[in-house]
Design an enzyme around this catalytic site. Sequence first.
Site, PDB file in Angstrom:
ATOM      1  N   ASP A   1       0.697  -1.258   0.120  1.00 17.14           N
ATOM      2  CA  ASP A   1      -0.032  -0.031  -0.112  1.00 17.14           C
ATOM      3  C   ASP A   1       0.979   1.272  -0.109  1.00 17.14           C
ATOM      4  O   ASP A   1       0.811   2.038   0.906  1.00 17.14           O
ATOM      5  CB  ASP A   1      -0.815   0.186   1.187  1.00 17.14           C
ATOM      6  CG  ASP A   1      -1.961  -1.052   1.378  1.00 17.14           C
ATOM      7  OD1 ASP A   1      -2.275  -1.652   0.268  1.00 17.14           O
ATOM      8  OD2 ASP A   1      -1.887  -1.648   2.524  1.00 17.14           O
TER       9      ASP A   1
ATOM     10  N   ASP B   1      -1.500   7.771   3.497  1.00 13.40           N
ATOM     11  CA  ASP B   1      -1.635   8.666   2.410  1.00 13.40           C
ATOM     12  C   ASP B   1      -0.850   9.895   2.694  1.00 13.40           C
ATOM     13  O   ASP B   1      -0.960  10.610   3.762  1.00 13.40           O
ATOM     14  CB  ASP B   1      -3.122   8.933   2.223  1.00 13.40           C
ATOM     15  CG  ASP B   1      -3.349   9.890   0.938  1.00 13.40           C
ATOM     16  OD1 ASP B   1      -2.935   9.510  -0.290  1.00 13.40           O
ATOM     17  OD2 ASP B   1      -3.928  10.936   1.146  1.00 13.40           O
TER      18      ASP B   1
ATOM     19  N   GLY C   1     -10.415  -7.879   9.135  1.00 14.73           N
ATOM     20  CA  GLY C   1     -11.601  -8.665   9.368  1.00 14.73           C
ATOM     21  C   GLY C   1     -12.823  -7.909   9.933  1.00 14.73           C
ATOM     22  O   GLY C   1     -13.855  -8.506  10.055  1.00 14.73           O
TER      23      GLY C   1
ATOM     24  N   ALA D   1     -13.578   2.544   8.284  1.00 12.10           N
ATOM     25  CA  ALA D   1     -12.692   4.022   8.518  1.00 12.10           C
ATOM     26  C   ALA D   1     -11.266   3.405   8.154  1.00 12.10           C
ATOM     27  O   ALA D   1     -10.320   3.558   9.218  1.00 12.10           O
ATOM     28  CB  ALA D   1     -12.725   4.566   9.664  1.00 12.10           C
TER      29      ALA D   1
ATOM     30  N   GLU E   1     -11.497  -1.619  -2.198  1.00  9.46           N
ATOM     31  CA  GLU E   1     -10.685  -0.702  -1.338  1.00  9.46           C
ATOM     32  C   GLU E   1      -9.844  -0.039  -1.979  1.00  9.46           C
ATOM     33  O   GLU E   1      -9.675   0.232  -3.092  1.00  9.46           O
ATOM     34  CB  GLU E   1     -10.241  -1.564  -0.228  1.00  9.46           C
ATOM     35  CG  GLU E   1      -9.268  -2.725  -0.776  1.00  9.46           C
ATOM     36  CD  GLU E   1      -8.960  -3.964   0.314  1.00  9.46           C
ATOM     37  OE1 GLU E   1      -9.755  -4.038   1.451  1.00  9.46           O
ATOM     38  OE2 GLU E   1      -8.167  -4.642   0.099  1.00  9.46           O
TER      39      GLU E   1
END
Length: 319
Positions: free
Chosen positions: A40, A102, A120, A156, A207
């Site tokens: 990511d 981010d 999960g 979130a 996602e």
Amino acid sequence: MPKKKKIIASLLLSAMLLLQTIVPVSASTWNLTGDTNVHDPAYIVENGTGTHWVFSTGSGIQVLYSTDGKNYQRSLPIFKEKPAWWSNYVPNQAGLDVWAPDIFYYNGTYYLYYAISTFGSKVSAIGLVTTNSISGGIWKDQGLVMYSNDASSYNAIDPNVTQDEKGNLWMVFGSWSNGIYITAINKDTMKPTGNSYRIATKSGGIEAPNLVYNRDTGYYYLFVSIGKCCSGLDSTYKVAVGRSKSVLGPFYDKNGVDMKNGGATVIDSGNVAWIGPGGQDVNGTNVIARHAYSAAENGAPKLLISDLYWDADGWPYYN
């Protein structure tokens, strides 16, 4: 050169020039070296220093840097210990495990958003740290941005902040549980203000939203990862996209299907060398970073960066 050979060479050159006019030039994937282990990734080039930074999922938020954008080294993580507030919202979070950061530059400050969660579960929270100099390495904890629990409609996690054509700020976020949402961001607090609106869903997983405005095409593009991540060579992640004339949507894929109804145009499904590409981050409108699982290294997640191009119809592509 004999006349016959000159004619053949001329014909070959003409054919090559014709092909160049009808076949789009392939966007190049950068040849990266050094430490490229990431999941990511969030990519940015620091103002002033020109240093390339990559923040990624891992203990304390993992950090890579490069002076040329090609050879990467690992720096110290952002967090050495848990901020006290984490346990109030995600009591069962594992250690310093932080997800999908981010990085966003605005008015002289770098805003690093991130998520904490339990796999999960919708017991999750998005947090924020800031700095005026990434190279300086001093980050200030700005606390909670938003949270969710098992009663929430959304999850979130996976925050991404963008600026629209009028200068307003927005954050997209979410995963699996009812899909991707968008909310307005207050320019003073750099945190959400008002309601959140769902803009994309997808059975089988969606996602890692990334929202980009392209002034040349006049569209907002919602990049997402669909499928299953985090399973090495068994991952089914793919990078997909839809677009809209409005920052709030609706976002449609190439076939005209609303992303709220499962629409998504796949632009990268991986290949024999790189499995399950996703967790993408679009920098501006001409660079895309993501991770993929290396077949040559038994499924290790690696950083990939490519030049991002736009075709004649205004859709993004890369190789």
